[in-house]
Design a protein around this motif. Structure first.
Motif, PDB file in Angstrom:
ATOM      1  N   THR A 109      14.497 -16.645   2.710  1.00 30.56           N
ATOM      2  CA  THR A 109      14.425 -16.209   1.316  1.00 30.56           C
ATOM      3  C   THR A 109      13.874 -14.788   1.215  1.00 30.56           C
ATOM      4  O   THR A 109      14.407 -13.953   0.468  1.00 30.56           O
ATOM      5  CB  THR A 109      13.528 -17.169   0.502  1.00 30.56           C
ATOM      6  OG1 THR A 109      14.000 -18.506   0.683  1.00 30.56           O
ATOM      7  CG2 THR A 109      13.529 -16.818  -0.971  1.00 30.56           C
ATOM      8  N   ALA A 110      12.810 -14.507   1.975  1.00 36.03           N
ATOM      9  CA  ALA A 110      12.225 -13.167   1.964  1.00 36.03           C
ATOM     10  C   ALA A 110      13.248 -12.137   2.439  1.00 36.03           C
ATOM     11  O   ALA A 110      13.390 -11.052   1.858  1.00 36.03           O
ATOM     12  CB  ALA A 110      10.969 -13.133   2.840  1.00 36.03           C
ATOM     13  N   LEU A 111      13.980 -12.461   3.512  1.00 34.54           N
ATOM     14  CA  LEU A 111      15.025 -11.549   4.008  1.00 34.54           C
ATOM     15  C   LEU A 111      16.073 -11.331   2.919  1.00 34.54           C
ATOM     16  O   LEU A 111      16.545 -10.215   2.701  1.00 34.54           O
ATOM     17  CB  LEU A 111      15.701 -12.148   5.248  1.00 34.54           C
ATOM     18  CG  LEU A 111      14.892 -12.088   6.545  1.00 34.54           C
ATOM     19  CD1 LEU A 111      15.560 -12.942   7.619  1.00 34.54           C
ATOM     20  CD2 LEU A 111      14.762 -10.640   7.035  1.00 34.54           C
ATOM     21  N   SER A 112      16.410 -12.403   2.230  1.00 32.89           N
ATOM     22  CA  SER A 112      17.489 -12.371   1.259  1.00 32.89           C
ATOM     23  C   SER A 112      17.134 -11.556   0.023  1.00 32.89           C
ATOM     24  O   SER A 112      18.007 -10.965  -0.607  1.00 32.89           O
ATOM     25  CB  SER A 112      17.816 -13.813   0.857  1.00 32.89           C
ATOM     26  OG  SER A 112      19.126 -13.904   0.403  1.00 32.89           O
ATOM     27  N   THR A 113      15.850 -11.538  -0.331  1.00 31.78           N
ATOM     28  CA  THR A 113      15.468 -10.873  -1.580  1.00 31.78           C
ATOM     29  C   THR A 113      14.810  -9.514  -1.367  1.00 31.78           C
ATOM     30  O   THR A 113      14.753  -8.710  -2.291  1.00 31.78           O
ATOM     31  CB  THR A 113      14.479 -11.749  -2.385  1.00 31.78           C
ATOM     32  OG1 THR A 113      13.332 -12.016  -1.578  1.00 31.78           O
ATOM     33  CG2 THR A 113      15.129 -13.050  -2.788  1.00 31.78           C
ATOM     34  N   GLN A 114      14.317  -9.243  -0.163  1.00 27.89           N
ATOM     35  CA  GLN A 114      13.563  -8.010   0.026  1.00 27.89           C
ATOM     36  C   GLN A 114      14.321  -6.942   0.806  1.00 27.89           C
ATOM     37  O   GLN A 114      14.069  -5.748   0.644  1.00 27.89           O
ATOM     38  CB  GLN A 114      12.229  -8.312   0.744  1.00 27.89           C
ATOM     39  CG  GLN A 114      11.277  -9.142  -0.097  1.00 27.89           C
ATOM     40  CD  GLN A 114       9.932  -9.265   0.579  1.00 27.89           C
ATOM     41  OE1 GLN A 114       9.700 -10.177   1.354  1.00 27.89           O
ATOM     42  NE2 GLN A 114       9.044  -8.332   0.315  1.00 27.89           N
ATOM     43  N   MET A 115      15.224  -7.366   1.711  1.00 26.93           N
ATOM     44  CA  MET A 115      15.870  -6.401   2.591  1.00 26.93           C
ATOM     45  C   MET A 115      16.978  -5.622   1.895  1.00 26.93           C
ATOM     46  O   MET A 115      17.573  -6.102   0.934  1.00 26.93           O
ATOM     47  CB  MET A 115      16.478  -7.133   3.799  1.00 26.93           C
ATOM     48  CG  MET A 115      15.466  -7.575   4.821  1.00 26.93           C
ATOM     49  SD  MET A 115      14.083  -6.433   5.013  1.00 26.93           S
ATOM     50  CE  MET A 115      13.807  -6.563   6.754  1.00 26.93           C
ATOM     51  N   HIS A 116      17.236  -4.439   2.415  1.00 28.95           N
ATOM     52  CA  HIS A 116      18.414  -3.671   2.043  1.00 28.95           C
ATOM     53  C   HIS A 116      19.635  -4.517   2.436  1.00 28.95           C
ATOM     54  O   HIS A 116      19.708  -4.988   3.566  1.00 28.95           O
ATOM     55  CB  HIS A 116      18.379  -2.357   2.833  1.00 28.95           C
ATOM     56  CG  HIS A 116      19.244  -1.307   2.243  1.00 28.95           C
ATOM     57  ND1 HIS A 116      18.862  -0.545   1.152  1.00 28.95           N
ATOM     58  CD2 HIS A 116      20.473  -0.878   2.584  1.00 28.95           C
ATOM     59  CE1 HIS A 116      19.825   0.301   0.856  1.00 28.95           C
ATOM     60  NE2 HIS A 116      20.816   0.112   1.705  1.00 28.95           N
ATOM     61  N   PRO A 117      20.602  -4.728   1.527  1.00 28.95           N
ATOM     62  CA  PRO A 117      21.708  -5.652   1.840  1.00 28.95           C
ATOM     63  C   PRO A 117      22.533  -5.199   3.049  1.00 28.95           C
ATOM     64  O   PRO A 117      22.799  -4.010   3.223  1.00 28.95           O
ATOM     65  CB  PRO A 117      22.581  -5.611   0.576  1.00 28.95           C
ATOM     66  CG  PRO A 117      21.774  -4.954  -0.491  1.00 28.95           C
ATOM     67  CD  PRO A 117      20.743  -4.122   0.188  1.00 28.95           C
ATOM     68  N   ASP A 118      22.916  -6.153   3.882  1.00 25.92           N
ATOM     69  CA  ASP A 118      23.863  -5.893   4.978  1.00 25.92           C
ATOM     70  C   ASP A 118      24.650  -7.177   5.241  1.00 25.92           C
ATOM     71  O   ASP A 118      24.438  -8.188   4.581  1.00 25.92           O
ATOM     72  CB  ASP A 118      23.153  -5.395   6.237  1.00 25.92           C
ATOM     73  CG  ASP A 118      22.332  -6.471   6.910  1.00 25.92           C
ATOM     74  OD1 ASP A 118      22.069  -7.502   6.261  1.00 25.92           O
ATOM     75  OD2 ASP A 118      21.942  -6.301   8.070  1.00 25.92           O
TER      76      ASP A 118
END
Lengths: 212, 212, 212, 212
Positions: A109-118
């Motif tokens: 969830t953290a990756l999904s909401t915080q990271m620059h999309p790739d």
């Protein structure tokens, strides 16, 4: 000597359930950690609550979605374990595997909401959900092979497997869509709305077959 | 007056189990904290999910390994407590000691995956695992000395102690290897693959002795 | 109508126990948070595990001490609740107050191990311990006033109150010493070693009185 | 076939209670996270414990208030579930919704104590409390519509709904006041002191009606 070598009953379903509940409850609650941190960060910049909501819109959505999904997974796991009488090694480790995917959810969830999309982002989130559903489906298949572990009759068991296969199948489909069109993010999860109608269709068929 | 001075039964096994379960479940889940934090850190640098996986490869491996090990420890602890009828002061404090090593695991894991490698790193990680297994082995030895606390017969008790000694012995061996060759990191833990065959060998011998 | 107005039985002891267990288990585990954070901080400076142990010596000591103290408090609380049959409003809120002091413990520990020393530091740590022990003592006094809530006889109840008063008294004494000599830090807690001998002395007197 | 299609009993009240307890216990404990973090931050500036208390006065107040409120909510939820016999889909999802508002509480508290004040701040905090109370009230209304799920008689059920409506109504009133006068912050919550007298008034009326 029977007791030394008894290989099947490794754990009571009640204690494994309680342990699973605790793990799920903690994972559910740790979903708020990134939100807590962002409050602290914005507070350092003298931000206001309204600004925080504006900035964290996407994180809030992700939190709510993951909360809902973990709750749904818990309900499914819970329903299955209501009919489990004994826990053998296979069921134990499938449950540990299932817990692993649940504990991983706050990270996904953290990756999904915080990271620059790739391209990797939706694959990780949807892939985690697929893994959770596959673990539960495998547990159902394991129980079918070992009727001494549970109190389901054949019809119930088959209904559960069908239902689990529908959910896992839809997650798999969503994963494929995310692989082809990574620009959509987690949007392919919208496919899951088909789960309920498909379940109902499958139940109806099963009932017709049973009464026939 | 008997009730004021009853020195042995300090706790019900069920409540101690439930408390232990909660502690293990939380330790298991807190393993993700460094991952959560690294997501936040990389997000500040506008990183992507793929970059995160690339950068945190080692931390992910450590997370998965520690998750597995804590799960295995929980299963072993759980199996032992299934036969415990009463909890005396000794067993209570051995369980608290065991919990201490479990709660310490997320710290040992963080040290193991985040720090610049040195001689102390593998000693801490493998030493923690050794401490956990020694605590459980000591609990088994304590139970053998107090047959009123459990429902195991002599054969079962001996089998459990043998099994616990094999695990603790292998962790000790791994610690020695790590001491001699610190450059290997946590690799000496590969010795643990010998646990299963050694256990089986020991069980077979025990059975032969029992039937003789 | 009796059921609408029944004022005494507000909660089952089992559920309140389970809730208390969960809260204590989490507080116990959150003690590692400052250690986890310091690992992350030192990792950013390319530090090693040996350096971390050297730098965090005091924090490690504080972690171990607080872990031990919370475990001891849990054991005491647990022993008391074994004899509780029903929970009234007073006992419920005294338990909530007790939990509040336990949840506060990780903060008191962090203040105690991380802050620049001042007069307030030992007061907060020792004051928290005093508050926890006073809460439990008050619960014991409350139970003595309401014999319908528990299964203790008068002798047991008196023994428990005496024991609780000794612990609370020693914490109070340690607080006074810390107030007079703040330079000692948490060292006045060494007074607690007198608890065991004083308890034994008190039990012996009680027994002599009972047999007289 | 009855077992495949049984739509009502989805979960045992005991397991749902235990899960709820775990979630509430974790949310209660995570309230300390901002305090833990501020200790670490001030420690970096070589601050003292006295300075920390001075600086975090408001955060400490917010922590204590939220701890108390979550404890009160838990007690109310707990009292209701003591009379629940079976859990249907509606009650299950109302409980999940209730848990969602509880898990959100540490975030609302952090916003309330750390952010620069604005109009949104009191709305979020008081709104969260309103949402929690509305969820429980809705659960009570759901139970009234399904007498097979619980063991309450009509009088008890009506008393519970009245009591829940008073609490929700006061939170709603406080929200309105916060909307009109955002400068007051969370002060409109002082209206909640009217809850106890209003409850007593309502009970008296109910009893008079029952005996009439």
């Amino acid at each position: 000597m029977a007791q030394v070598t008894r290989p099947r009953e490794l754990s009571s379903p009640e204690r494994l359930q309680a342990f699973t509940d605790a793990v799920v409850a903690i994972a559910l609650t740790l979903l708020i950690l990134p939100l807590m941190e962002s409050v602290g960060d914005l507070a350092d910049e003298e931000g206001t609550t309204a600004e925080w909501f504006d900035r964290e819109r996407f994180a809030l959505l992700g939190f709510a979605l993951s909360f809902l999904l973990i709750a749904v997974f818990w309900v499914h796991h819970h329903r299955l374990f209501r009919v489990v009488r004994r826990v053998d090694s296979g069921l134990l480790w499938l449950t540990v595997g299932w817990m692993f995917t649940i504990v991983w959810m706050p990270v996904a969830t953290a990756l999904s909401t915080q990271m620059h999309p790739d391209w990797a982002q939706p694959l990780v989130y949807i892939g985690t959900l697929l893994a959770t559903s596959v673990m539960l489906l495998t547990a159902r298949l394991h129980l079918r092979r070992h009727p001494d572990l549970h109190t389901m009759d054949r019809v119930e068991s088959a209904a559960g497997i069908r239902s689990g296969a529908i959910v896992a199948g839809l997650f798999f489909l969503a994963l494929i869509v995310a692989l082809i069109a990574p620009g959509l993010g987690n949007l392919p999860l919208i496919l899951m709305v088909a789960s309920e109608p498909l379940q109902r269709l499958s139940t109806r068929r099963l009932e017709r077959a049973a009464t026939a």
